[in-house]
Design an enzyme around this catalytic site. Structure first.
Site, mmCIF file in Angstrom:
data_model
loop_
_atom_site.group_PDB
_atom_site.id
_atom_site.type_symbol
_atom_site.label_atom_id
_atom_site.label_comp_id
_atom_site.label_asym_id
_atom_site.label_seq_id
_atom_site.Cartn_x
_atom_site.Cartn_y
_atom_site.Cartn_z
ATOM 1 N N ASN A 34 0.854 -1.188 0.000
ATOM 2 C CA ASN A 34 0.000 0.000 0.000
ATOM 3 C C ASN A 34 0.889 1.237 0.000
ATOM 4 O O ASN A 34 2.035 1.172 0.424
ATOM 5 C CB ASN A 34 -0.850 0.048 1.273
ATOM 6 C CG ASN A 34 -2.010 -0.898 1.237
ATOM 7 O OD1 ASN A 34 -1.869 -2.053 0.874
ATOM 8 N ND2 ASN A 34 -3.166 -0.396 1.631
ATOM 9 N N ARG A 35 0.340 2.362 -0.386
ATOM 10 C CA ARG A 35 1.040 3.623 -0.219
ATOM 11 C C ARG A 35 0.963 4.021 1.244
ATOM 12 O O ARG A 35 -0.116 4.112 1.813
ATOM 13 C CB ARG A 35 0.342 4.732 -1.006
ATOM 14 C CG ARG A 35 0.552 4.674 -2.470
ATOM 15 C CD ARG A 35 -0.066 5.919 -3.095
ATOM 16 N NE ARG A 35 -0.383 5.678 -4.482
ATOM 17 C CZ ARG A 35 0.529 5.703 -5.464
ATOM 18 N NH1 ARG A 35 1.786 5.973 -5.199
ATOM 19 N NH2 ARG A 35 0.170 5.459 -6.711
#
Ligand code: CTP
Ligand code: CA
Length: 227
Positions: A34-35
């Site tokens: 994920n960011r």
């Protein structure tokens, strides 16, 4: 100096924080993630330490430095993060700010996957353990206060309310991470605190300030005199 007073409201408490992304390997050179910069989670760990707590920060791979005065456990995958969180219990409060990858590959390739001219690989995915829900639903050693995050791109508060009930946590810090908000990787954040009592809309502020306010709320929610 009086410990547990207004200056160190979390003295004698153990606060557990997760932060950053998790990396789920595809092969030795590739991963799913994920960011997440880890800024908000790290700021919460630092704020809890500044409030006098003993802090365990379980962090996925991030580019920022671990906060001073905090025990940081570095992990890579969601399964490692769950194991590190369980090993850190018991805790008086736990804040789950990590952006955990929801899925990992069904099996990590032992060697680097190569282009072979026969089309693209198909990745089979399996769901990762939900660390927050696992800890919140524990019969033994459930932290007294369990706080989750909900990064949403639409219907932020509605989704956060549902998440709070589904995950069994006390509070959810909901934020709008849609494109254009600048929250992802940025230094400022706009959050809504969803509790059993209702929803508070906090003004946009620095992630450090969100962290201090959240830690002040956590300190105020601790049972009196049991530290
Ligand atoms: N979380 C977790 N373990 C996971 C997934 C999420 O501990 N495997 C935690 C996050 O750290 C956060 C909260 O659960 O505190 C909500 O994460 P979010 O991704 O918003 O919720 P999900 O339940 O994964 O739902 P979805 O991504 O489908 O919206
Ligand atoms: Ca998710």
């Amino acid at each position: 100096r009086l410990l547990g007073g207004a200056d160190l409201p979390l003295a004698g408490r153990h606060v557990l924080v997760t932060s950053g992304p998790t990396h789920e390997p595809i092969d030795p050179v590739r991963y799913i993630a994920n960011r997440s910069s880890g800024r908000q989670g790290h700021a919460i760990a630092a704020a809890a330490a500044a409030a006098g707590a003993r802090v365990t920060l379980v962090s996925g791979p991030v580019a920022i430095a671990p906060p001073a005065g905090v025990t940081t456990v570095e992990v890579e995958t969601a399964r490692e993060m769950l194991a590190a969180v369980e090993a850190a219990l018991p805790a008086d409060a736990a804040v789950f700010a990590a952006a955990v990858a929801d899925w990992r590959t069904a099996g990590e390739a032992a060697q680097k996957m190569k282009k072979n001219g026969k089309g693209t690989p198909q990745l089979a995915l399996v769901e990762n353990p939900d660390i927050l829900a696992t800890i919140a639903h524990r019969a033994e050693q459930r932290p007294g206060l369990v706080v989750g995050f909900a990064a949403e791109t639409e219907k932020v508060v509605e989704h956060a309310r549902q998440k709070r009930l589904r995950k069994g946590c006390n509070w959810i810090v909901a934020n709008d991470v849609g494109p254009g908000t600048g929250v992802m990787g940025g230094t400022r954040n706009t959050v809504h605190l969803v509790t059993g009592e209702g929803v508070e809309d906090w003004p946009t502020m620095d992630k450090d300030e969100v962290a201090r306010r959240l830690v002040a709320r956590i300190a105020a929610a601790m049972p009196k005199g049991s530290a």
